[in-house]
Each structure stands twice: as structure tokens, then as C-alpha cells.
Design a protein around this motif. Structure first.
Motif, PDB file in Angstrom:
ATOM      1  N   SER A  95     -19.917 -45.548  -2.233  1.00  0.00           N
ATOM      2  CA  SER A  95     -19.309 -45.044  -3.866  1.00  0.00           C
ATOM      3  C   SER A  95     -18.227 -44.402  -3.316  1.00  0.00           C
ATOM      4  O   SER A  95     -17.574 -44.496  -2.609  1.00  0.00           O
ATOM      5  CB  SER A  95     -20.227 -42.585  -2.963  1.00  0.00           C
ATOM      6  N   GLY A  96     -17.336 -43.558  -4.790  1.00  0.00           N
ATOM      7  CA  GLY A  96     -16.289 -43.720  -5.057  1.00  0.00           C
ATOM      8  C   GLY A  96     -15.934 -42.826  -3.323  1.00  0.00           C
ATOM      9  O   GLY A  96     -14.957 -42.970  -3.186  1.00  0.00           O
ATOM     10  N   THR A  97     -16.706 -41.236  -3.251  1.00  0.00           N
ATOM     11  CA  THR A  97     -15.965 -39.892  -2.758  1.00  0.00           C
ATOM     12  C   THR A  97     -15.518 -40.363  -1.691  1.00  0.00           C
ATOM     13  O   THR A  97     -14.989 -40.559  -0.414  1.00  0.00           O
ATOM     14  CB  THR A  97     -17.165 -39.102  -3.060  1.00  0.00           C
ATOM     15  N   PHE A 129      -9.311 -36.250 -10.016  1.00  0.00           N
ATOM     16  CA  PHE A 129     -11.137 -36.559  -9.832  1.00  0.00           C
ATOM     17  C   PHE A 129     -11.419 -37.314  -8.470  1.00  0.00           C
ATOM     18  O   PHE A 129     -10.957 -38.294  -9.073  1.00  0.00           O
ATOM     19  CB  PHE A 129     -12.291 -36.137 -11.378  1.00  0.00           C
ATOM     20  N   HIS A 130     -11.524 -36.876  -7.289  1.00  0.00           N
ATOM     21  CA  HIS A 130     -11.495 -37.943  -6.595  1.00  0.00           C
ATOM     22  C   HIS A 130     -13.195 -38.302  -5.898  1.00  0.00           C
ATOM     23  O   HIS A 130     -12.710 -38.335  -4.644  1.00  0.00           O
ATOM     24  CB  HIS A 130     -10.730 -38.485  -5.618  1.00  0.00           C
ATOM     25  N   GLY A 131     -13.720 -37.033  -6.089  1.00  0.00           N
ATOM     26  CA  GLY A 131     -15.094 -37.126  -5.686  1.00  0.00           C
ATOM     27  C   GLY A 131     -15.367 -35.547  -5.010  1.00  0.00           C
ATOM     28  O   GLY A 131     -14.588 -35.291  -5.005  1.00  0.00           O
ATOM     29  N   GLU A 181      -5.040 -41.436 -10.288  1.00  0.00           N
ATOM     30  CA  GLU A 181      -5.924 -41.873 -11.408  1.00  0.00           C
ATOM     31  C   GLU A 181      -4.530 -42.920 -12.230  1.00  0.00           C
ATOM     32  O   GLU A 181      -4.297 -42.167 -13.015  1.00  0.00           O
ATOM     33  CB  GLU A 181      -7.331 -41.431 -11.946  1.00  0.00           C
ATOM     34  N   GLU A 186     -12.528 -37.416 -15.650  1.00  0.00           N
ATOM     35  CA  GLU A 186     -13.243 -36.213 -15.570  1.00  0.00           C
ATOM     36  C   GLU A 186     -11.922 -35.133 -16.094  1.00  0.00           C
ATOM     37  O   GLU A 186     -12.478 -34.017 -16.198  1.00  0.00           O
ATOM     38  CB  GLU A 186     -13.414 -35.165 -13.979  1.00  0.00           C
ATOM     39  N   ASP A 214      -6.481 -44.279  -7.979  1.00  0.00           N
ATOM     40  CA  ASP A 214      -8.521 -43.949  -7.473  1.00  0.00           C
ATOM     41  C   ASP A 214      -9.056 -44.656  -9.209  1.00  0.00           C
ATOM     42  O   ASP A 214      -8.615 -44.933 -10.332  1.00  0.00           O
ATOM     43  CB  ASP A 214      -8.750 -42.764  -8.252  1.00  0.00           C
ATOM     44  N   VAL A 216     -12.081 -45.633  -9.074  1.00  0.00           N
ATOM     45  CA  VAL A 216     -13.537 -45.640  -9.673  1.00  0.00           C
ATOM     46  C   VAL A 216     -14.016 -45.428 -10.573  1.00  0.00           C
ATOM     47  O   VAL A 216     -15.172 -46.242 -10.770  1.00  0.00           O
ATOM     48  CB  VAL A 216     -13.841 -44.276  -8.125  1.00  0.00           C
ATOM     49  N   GLN A 217     -13.547 -44.808 -11.817  1.00  0.00           N
ATOM     50  CA  GLN A 217     -13.956 -45.012 -13.187  1.00  0.00           C
ATOM     51  C   GLN A 217     -13.094 -45.954 -14.290  1.00  0.00           C
ATOM     52  O   GLN A 217     -14.383 -46.597 -15.064  1.00  0.00           O
ATOM     53  CB  GLN A 217     -13.950 -43.610 -14.438  1.00  0.00           C
ATOM     54  N   LYS A 243     -18.228 -46.531  -9.065  1.00  0.00           N
ATOM     55  CA  LYS A 243     -19.184 -46.507 -10.373  1.00  0.00           C
ATOM     56  C   LYS A 243     -19.833 -48.117 -10.426  1.00  0.00           C
ATOM     57  O   LYS A 243     -20.398 -48.999 -10.433  1.00  0.00           O
ATOM     58  CB  LYS A 243     -18.505 -46.527 -11.458  1.00  0.00           C
TER      59      LYS A 243
HETATM   60  C1  LIG Z   1     -17.325 -40.869  -9.852  1.00  0.00           C
HETATM   61  C2  LIG Z   1     -15.022 -40.813  -9.344  1.00  0.00           C
HETATM   62  C3  LIG Z   1     -15.191 -40.372  -7.946  1.00  0.00           C
HETATM   63  C4  LIG Z   1     -16.525 -40.534  -7.119  1.00  0.00           C
HETATM   64  O1  LIG Z   1     -16.769 -41.562  -7.200  1.00  0.00           O
HETATM   65  P1  LIG Z   1     -18.792 -41.173  -6.980  1.00  0.00           P
HETATM   66  O2  LIG Z   1     -19.586 -41.917  -6.552  1.00  0.00           O
HETATM   67  O3  LIG Z   1     -19.014 -39.952  -7.770  1.00  0.00           O
HETATM   68  O4  LIG Z   1     -18.573 -40.843  -5.213  1.00  0.00           O
HETATM   69  C5  LIG Z   1     -13.841 -40.644  -7.383  1.00  0.00           C
HETATM   70  N1  LIG Z   1     -13.195 -40.746  -7.838  1.00  0.00           N
HETATM   71  C6  LIG Z   1     -12.661 -40.555  -9.568  1.00  0.00           C
HETATM   72  C7  LIG Z   1     -11.793 -41.152 -10.130  1.00  0.00           C
HETATM   73  C8  LIG Z   1     -14.082 -40.791 -10.300  1.00  0.00           C
HETATM   74  O5  LIG Z   1     -14.768 -41.196 -11.426  1.00  0.00           O
END
Ligand SMILES: *Cc1c(COP(=O)(O)O)cnc(C)c1O
Length: 393
Positions: A95-97, A129-131, A181, A186, A214, A216-217, A243
Motif C-alpha cells: 500500500s501507499g501508507t 496526504f500520505h496515508g 506530492e 486528496e 510521494d 502514490v496518486q 495505487k
Molecule cells: C492514497 C495515497 C496514499 C496512501 O495509500 P494507501 O494505499 O491508501 O495506503 C499515500 N499518498 C498519496 C499521495 C495517496 O494518494
């Protein structure tokens, strides 16, 4: 009475039985055009044949063996990521977190091993947002995510978004890294201007601190480059990914330079599931498609089309929308009416979008969305906006 599902989500009443590309099919057979893609997860849409094949083929062979053993699918995916990015090394998470957890540990260990154990602080930005792990919520620091969950993990310095003077002043001896990010998700689809990412890289170089992105998104092709920071022509020392990388199968990763990762020797970190054969079989299939230049060019072309149509939509509904912003197929509509009303009106038109902070509605379609589906999506948004105008009149 508490529901049998812990009620941490405000869920819609409808659910889906299957998906095809950019479409989700509800229990009653009705079809929804999916511009949320599981929050930027289903990068190749639903039930992509290459991903279904990769998963089912692997499912018949081997699911899980533990990271005590070499995992060829994991090695192959790491090699691909190293070849296509700044990174020299990769650790896989679920996962991202979890990627955030490792990024934080890696930065701290780097300074510990370099004889500066006081450099534990990481600068983060408002709206980030980092989880939802303890490190993730402490990193983002918002009242909404942290209230009631103290004591929070110490070592994060929260700064306003885009305040250069505050940033300069915050870089003191205890700061070891900056975490950002490249496009806030978010937080309301807020891209960091290329100049600012360049400035952050220069600042980190000048002060000798680590830069963590970050993605992730915003990563995995979402903006039309494999990773969003490529637009700015700079690279981080550490990067969080999740993601889209699994296309819907739980998978995340931390990518790093050899230097930044130098403290992470055998025994310093681990994960039971991270990088298991099933996840990495799918991850390889995603990577083989998304990392192709022709695919990314196509994302850019379709993003231009969607953006242009959305500008027209905003101009046509000034009492509903204020503006559109974002990068590639990661777009946000700033709303005049509550964004939750726009998302709900979209449901009425069988269109799925996702809310974000700053009263923004997020559009995160599968990267495989077609031109025709883009046109249909904007038509549905247009009808949703018209219905909101009528109900206000
Ligand atoms: C969704 C998200 C996370 C967390 O990812 P999870 O898989 O939900 O733990 C971390 N950072 C960013 C930028 C995100 O959009």
C-alpha cells in the motif's frame, strides 16, 4: 448499534458486480462510467485482459513464498522500475501508507548512519496526504486525520503550500528531508509548479538534505509521464509509489537512489506480503503497458482533449464550477456549489467522480479511457450541472 462493517466510510447505497474498461456494472445491470478508477488505482480500467491473464496464470502456479526466498517476478519488476526511473533500488509494499513508513525510516537511517542522528525532521506541506498509518497521518498533520489519535509520531514540520520564505526559514539542523506530492491528490488536485520542484531540488542539494516525492496518486502514467516529477526535469532521492502500480491488485513500492538507501541493510526492514508473486505478476503486466512511450503519449493526447472539454463545461456552468486544474488525466473541478452535490448529481447521470479537499471534484479516469468515453463523461457532467442549476433556481 454499530454496523458489522466499521463505519469509517460514508458509502453509497449502490454496489457493482463487475467492470469492463472504464465501466462499472451495478447489481441491477445499470452501467456507470468510472472517472474515479478506484481513486487512481485501476490505471488500465477494469478487467484488462493482460492483467486478468497475468493474475490467473500466476494464481495457478504460486501465490506466496515469503521474502526469505528469491522471487523472480519481484526481481523482474524491480529491474524494470530501475531501468525506467532515477532509482537504483526498490522495496515492495502492499500500500501507499506502507511506502510512507519505509520512506520515513530510510531517511532517518540515512542520517543516523551518516553521523547526524539529529536530522530526524521531515518537512511536509499543508493539504498533503500520505496515508492513514501512524507515520502517514503525522506526516500530513491535518486536524481531520490526526484528532484523537495522539501522541503522534514526532519529527514532522508542516508548512503552508507554496510559501517559499517559510520553507527557507524551516530548514534548520534537525531537518533531514522534504516530503512532497508533485501533484497533491486528496488536497484538491494541486500541482506543484515545475519551477518549485526545481527549486526544492536545488534547496535540498544546497543544504544536503533528502528529497522525497510521494507519487502514490500522481505516478504510474497518470500525468502522461511515467512519474509526474519527470515534467520538471528533476529527480528525488526517495519516491513512494502505489495505487496505479498494481492496477487494482494491492501493491506499492519505495524507489531510491543507492546513496539514500545505503542504511537499509539486511534485517532493517521487511514485509510478509510485500512483493509477493501474485502482486508482482500483475505489476509486471501493468508496467509493460504503462511504461511504453506510445502509451504515455496517448495519455497526454487524451488528457488534452478532456481538459479542453472541461474548460468548455466550466465556462458553460459558472454557477456550478469555478475552474479546472491538474495534470494529465489527474484533473480537478473546483466547485461553486458543494462538491458533494456535484458527485451526487454525477451518480444520477451514472457517472462516478471523487471528491477532494478545497471543494474540488476529482476526475481520475482509467488511462485507457477512449475519446468517445471522454465525450460521454463530459456530456454526463454537463447534464449533472444542469440538474444542479435547475434545483437551485
Ligand atoms: C492514497 C495515497 C496514499 C496512501 O495509500 P494507501 O494505499 O491508501 O495506503 C499515500 N499518498 C498519496 C499521495 C495517496 O494518494
Amino acid at each position: 448499534m454499530i454496523p458489522s462493517l466499521l463505519p469509517t466510510y460514508n458509502r453509497t447505497q449502490f454496489s457493482f458486480s463487475h467492470g469492463e474498461g472504464a465501466w462499472l456494472v451495478a447489481e441491477d445491470g445499470s452501467r456507470y462510467l468510472d472517472l474515479g478508477a478506484g481513486i487512481a488505482v485501476n490505471a488500465l480500467g477494469h478487467a484488462h485482459p493482460a492483467l486478468v491473464a497475468a493474475l490467473t496464470e500466476q494464481a495457478g502456479k504460486l501465490w506466496h513464498v515469503s521474502n526469505l526466498y528469491s522471487i523472480p517476478e519481484q526481481q523482474a519488476l524491480a529491474d524494470k522500475l530501475v531501468e525506467k526511473t532515477f532509482a537504483d533500488t526498490v522495496f515492495f509494499t502492499n500500500s501507499g501508507t506502507e511506502a510512507c513508513e519505509l520512506a520515513v525510516k530510510m531517511a532517518r537511517k540515512y542520517w543516523f548512519d551518516h553521523g547526524q542522528p539529529e536530522k530526524t525532521d521531515i518537512i511536509t506541506f499543508e493539504g498533503s496526504f500520505h496515508g492513514r498509518s501512524s507515520a502517514g497521518i503525522a506526516a500530513a498533520g491535518s486536524e481531520k486525520m490526526t484528532r484523537g489519535f495522539g501522541p503522534l509520531l514526532p519529527g514532522f514540520v508542516h508548512l503552508p503550500f507554496g510559501d517559499h520564505d517559510a520553507l527557507q526559514a524551516a530548514i534548520i539542523d534537525t531537518v533531514g528531508a522534504i516530503l512532497i506530492e508533485p501533484v497533491q491528490g486528496e488536497g484538491g488536485i494541486r500541482p506543484v509548479p515545475d519551477q518549485c520542484l526545481k527549486g526544492l531540488r536545488d534547496l535540498c542539494d544546497a543544504k544536503g538534505i533528502l528529497l522525497i516525492f510521494d507519487e502514490v496518486q500522481c505516478g504510474m502514467g497518470r500525468t502522461g509521464k511515467l512519474f509526474a516529477h519527470e515534467w520538471a526535469g528533476v529527480t528525488p532521492d526517495i519516491m513512494m509509489v502505489a495505487k496505479g502500480i498494481g492496477g487494482g491488485f494491492p501493491l506499492g513500492a519505495v524507489l531510491a537512489t543507492e546513496e539514500a538507501a545505503s542504511g537499509m541493510t539486511a534485517g532493517t526492514h521487511g514485509s510478509t506480503y510485500g512483493g509477493n508473486p501474485l502482486a508482482c505478476a500483475v505489476g509486471n503486466a501493468v508496467m509493460d503497458i504503462v511504461a511504453e512511450d506510445a502509451f504515455l503519449d496517448e495519455v497526454g493526447r487524451k488528457a488534452g482533449l478532456l481538459r479542453q472539454k472541461l474548460e468548455g463545461l466550466v465556462a458553460g456552468h459558472p454557477t456550478v464550477f469555478e475552474w479546472v486544474r491538474g495534470s494529465g488525466l489527474m484533473l480537478g473541478l473546483k466547485c461553486v456549489v458543494p462538491n458533494t452535490d456535484v458527485v451526487a448529481a454525477g451518480y444520477g447521470e451514472h457517472l462516478l467522480t471523487v471528491g477532494a479537499a478545497d471543494n474540488v471534484v476529482r476526475l481520475l479516469p482509467p488511462l485507457t479511457i477512449t475519446e468517445d468515453e471522454i465525450a460521454q463523461a463530459v456530456d454526463r457532467l454537463d447534464r449533472a450541472a444542469t440538474s444542479l442549476e435547475k434545483s437551485a433556481a
